[in-house]
Design a protein around this motif. Sequence first.
Motif, PDB file in Angstrom:
ATOM      1  N   ALA A 112       0.834  -1.209   0.000  1.00  0.00           N
ATOM      2  CA  ALA A 112       0.000   0.000   0.000  1.00  0.00           C
ATOM      3  C   ALA A 112       0.867   1.255   0.000  1.00  0.00           C
ATOM      4  O   ALA A 112       0.625   2.203  -0.772  1.00  0.00           O
ATOM      5  CB  ALA A 112      -0.939  -0.009   1.203  1.00  0.00           C
ATOM      6  N   LEU A 113       1.887   1.282   0.851  1.00  0.00           N
ATOM      7  CA  LEU A 113       2.759   2.453   0.921  1.00  0.00           C
ATOM      8  C   LEU A 113       3.550   2.632  -0.372  1.00  0.00           C
ATOM      9  O   LEU A 113       3.774   3.767  -0.833  1.00  0.00           O
ATOM     10  CB  LEU A 113       3.709   2.328   2.110  1.00  0.00           C
ATOM     11  CG  LEU A 113       3.064   2.451   3.499  1.00  0.00           C
ATOM     12  CD1 LEU A 113       4.082   2.138   4.582  1.00  0.00           C
ATOM     13  CD2 LEU A 113       2.476   3.843   3.698  1.00  0.00           C
ATOM     14  N   THR A 114       3.994   1.520  -0.963  1.00  0.00           N
ATOM     15  CA  THR A 114       4.735   1.587  -2.226  1.00  0.00           C
ATOM     16  C   THR A 114       3.895   2.252  -3.312  1.00  0.00           C
ATOM     17  O   THR A 114       4.384   3.098  -4.077  1.00  0.00           O
ATOM     18  CB  THR A 114       5.160   0.182  -2.675  1.00  0.00           C
ATOM     19  OG1 THR A 114       6.115  -0.322  -1.746  1.00  0.00           O
ATOM     20  CG2 THR A 114       5.778   0.194  -4.062  1.00  0.00           C
ATOM     21  N   ASP A 137       2.884  12.112  -8.464  1.00  0.00           N
ATOM     22  CA  ASP A 137       1.745  12.396  -7.579  1.00  0.00           C
ATOM     23  C   ASP A 137       1.700  11.382  -6.451  1.00  0.00           C
ATOM     24  O   ASP A 137       1.156  10.281  -6.600  1.00  0.00           O
ATOM     25  CB  ASP A 137       0.429  12.365  -8.354  1.00  0.00           C
ATOM     26  CG  ASP A 137       0.362  13.443  -9.419  1.00  0.00           C
ATOM     27  OD1 ASP A 137       0.785  14.573  -9.122  1.00  0.00           O
ATOM     28  OD2 ASP A 137      -0.101  13.150 -10.532  1.00  0.00           O
ATOM     29  N   ALA A 138       2.292  11.744  -5.319  1.00  0.00           N
ATOM     30  CA  ALA A 138       2.265  10.859  -4.152  1.00  0.00           C
ATOM     31  C   ALA A 138       0.981  11.057  -3.359  1.00  0.00           C
ATOM     32  O   ALA A 138       0.295  12.080  -3.481  1.00  0.00           O
ATOM     33  CB  ALA A 138       3.477  11.115  -3.267  1.00  0.00           C
ATOM     34  N   ARG A 160      -4.611  -3.908  12.071  1.00  0.00           N
ATOM     35  CA  ARG A 160      -3.852  -3.256  13.149  1.00  0.00           C
ATOM     36  C   ARG A 160      -2.732  -2.383  12.576  1.00  0.00           C
ATOM     37  O   ARG A 160      -2.500  -1.257  13.065  1.00  0.00           O
ATOM     38  CB  ARG A 160      -3.280  -4.308  14.094  1.00  0.00           C
ATOM     39  CG  ARG A 160      -4.332  -5.038  14.925  1.00  0.00           C
ATOM     40  CD  ARG A 160      -3.705  -5.843  16.046  1.00  0.00           C
ATOM     41  NE  ARG A 160      -2.903  -6.954  15.536  1.00  0.00           N
ATOM     42  CZ  ARG A 160      -3.384  -8.168  15.299  1.00  0.00           C
ATOM     43  NH1 ARG A 160      -4.676  -8.433  15.492  1.00  0.00           N
ATOM     44  NH2 ARG A 160      -2.594  -9.142  14.863  1.00  0.00           N
ATOM     45  N   LEU A 161      -2.038  -2.871  11.555  1.00  0.00           N
ATOM     46  CA  LEU A 161      -0.977  -2.069  10.954  1.00  0.00           C
ATOM     47  C   LEU A 161      -1.539  -0.834  10.267  1.00  0.00           C
ATOM     48  O   LEU A 161      -0.968   0.268  10.385  1.00  0.00           O
ATOM     49  CB  LEU A 161      -0.190  -2.913   9.954  1.00  0.00           C
ATOM     50  CG  LEU A 161       0.733  -3.989  10.532  1.00  0.00           C
ATOM     51  CD1 LEU A 161       1.434  -4.739   9.408  1.00  0.00           C
ATOM     52  CD2 LEU A 161       1.768  -3.380  11.465  1.00  0.00           C
ATOM     53  N   PHE A 162      -2.626  -0.989   9.546  1.00  0.00           N
ATOM     54  CA  PHE A 162      -3.245   0.168   8.894  1.00  0.00           C
ATOM     55  C   PHE A 162      -3.665   1.213   9.930  1.00  0.00           C
ATOM     56  O   PHE A 162      -3.502   2.415   9.710  1.00  0.00           O
ATOM     57  CB  PHE A 162      -4.451  -0.275   8.068  1.00  0.00           C
ATOM     58  CG  PHE A 162      -4.116  -0.807   6.704  1.00  0.00           C
ATOM     59  CD1 PHE A 162      -2.801  -0.962   6.284  1.00  0.00           C
ATOM     60  CD2 PHE A 162      -5.114  -1.151   5.817  1.00  0.00           C
ATOM     61  CE1 PHE A 162      -2.486  -1.444   5.022  1.00  0.00           C
ATOM     62  CE2 PHE A 162      -4.826  -1.627   4.538  1.00  0.00           C
ATOM     63  CZ  PHE A 162      -3.503  -1.773   4.141  1.00  0.00           C
ATOM     64  N   ALA A 163      -4.205   0.743  11.054  1.00  0.00           N
ATOM     65  CA  ALA A 163      -4.644   1.672  12.095  1.00  0.00           C
ATOM     66  C   ALA A 163      -3.470   2.501  12.620  1.00  0.00           C
ATOM     67  O   ALA A 163      -3.611   3.694  12.911  1.00  0.00           O
ATOM     68  CB  ALA A 163      -5.305   0.910  13.243  1.00  0.00           C
ATOM     69  N   ALA A 250      -1.772  -4.353  -6.291  1.00  0.00           N
ATOM     70  CA  ALA A 250      -0.522  -4.925  -5.782  1.00  0.00           C
ATOM     71  C   ALA A 250      -0.805  -6.403  -5.562  1.00  0.00           C
ATOM     72  O   ALA A 250      -1.709  -6.763  -4.800  1.00  0.00           O
ATOM     73  CB  ALA A 250      -0.094  -4.246  -4.491  1.00  0.00           C
ATOM     74  N   LEU A 251      -0.053  -7.254  -6.250  1.00  0.00           N
ATOM     75  CA  LEU A 251      -0.367  -8.680  -6.272  1.00  0.00           C
ATOM     76  C   LEU A 251       0.823  -9.505  -5.819  1.00  0.00           C
ATOM     77  O   LEU A 251       1.904  -9.422  -6.410  1.00  0.00           O
ATOM     78  CB  LEU A 251      -0.755  -9.102  -7.700  1.00  0.00           C
ATOM     79  CG  LEU A 251      -1.810  -8.238  -8.412  1.00  0.00           C
ATOM     80  CD1 LEU A 251      -1.929  -8.650  -9.878  1.00  0.00           C
ATOM     81  CD2 LEU A 251      -3.153  -8.344  -7.700  1.00  0.00           C
TER      82      LEU A 251
END
Length: 314
Positions: A112-114, A137-138, A160-163, A250-251
């Motif tokens: 997701a961050l990538t 465009d970030a 939990r990580l997303f939170a 993202a796969l």
Amino acid sequence: MTATTRILVSSETDDLVGQELFSQLDSVEVIPYDPTTTTLDERQRQAEIFVPPYRGTNRPMALMAQMPNLQMVQITAAGTDEWVNEIPDGVVLVGARGAHAGPVSEWVLSAALTQYRQWPALVRFQDQHIWAHRRFDADTLRGKRALIVGAGSIGSAVARLFAAFGAGSTLVARSSRDGVYAASEMPGLIRGHDIVVITAPLNAETTNLVDEKFLSAMADGAMLINAGRGKIVDTDALVAEVRSGRLRAALDVTEPEPLPPNHPLWSCPGVIISPHSARTVPGTNALCYSVAAQQVGEFLAGKVPSNAAIRIKY
């Protein structure tokens, strides 16, 4: 079952930790085997528990036919879909659900961050020695909403990580429970999310779950992250959406797999692909065998192991 239970465990390097952990159980004999072999010796044939190797789990599948006393197959993968129809009648199939939550959830977060921080574009600029200030465009994960399809240990760890990064999550499973929506409610949930994360197992209910209708319900600019199984997503429908630029993806898994060199997914804009390696970090084999030893211990105690395939839920 005999007084001493014989456990057949691969002799490959990644599996030596398994031999050690199983040997610590009471009344067991750990018998090594070469997972590249096609024939077991007489001692190996007597095993009651069969443990396929950590890498290339399916390679020794045919060896089960040579084990007349087989009562349990303990694999180190979380999903059991590739084995469930191959297990002899009366044999318990058990996965390593729970062991992969840390590595795979970390992969989902990194994916997701990538995508949001545009690392693929930045690396391409770097390859050309271009200082690309304000030429991309970030975006940020903070404030996004994720629909996580699969509310087991991996999906819960992703939430939990997303939170921690300021993103909210909606969890979906086969049936509802506290904080988790039922799969039957999912069609009404899709559009309100920026990210859809697949962490569900592959079964009759999830095969081609993410089809043309599902993808078309996703919001413009949304991202699909698949860390489950390739067959959960309709590849042709996904290619159509990402080629248009409406969705990103993202796969870690694809259908087909491995992805052929000439497959259109490789060159689709807004797609990043890893080769089914989300769990592949140092120490994951030890995590898997720790769970496997616990499951075998439950079986030896006369219990149905908590990860038995017939009880797996997403």
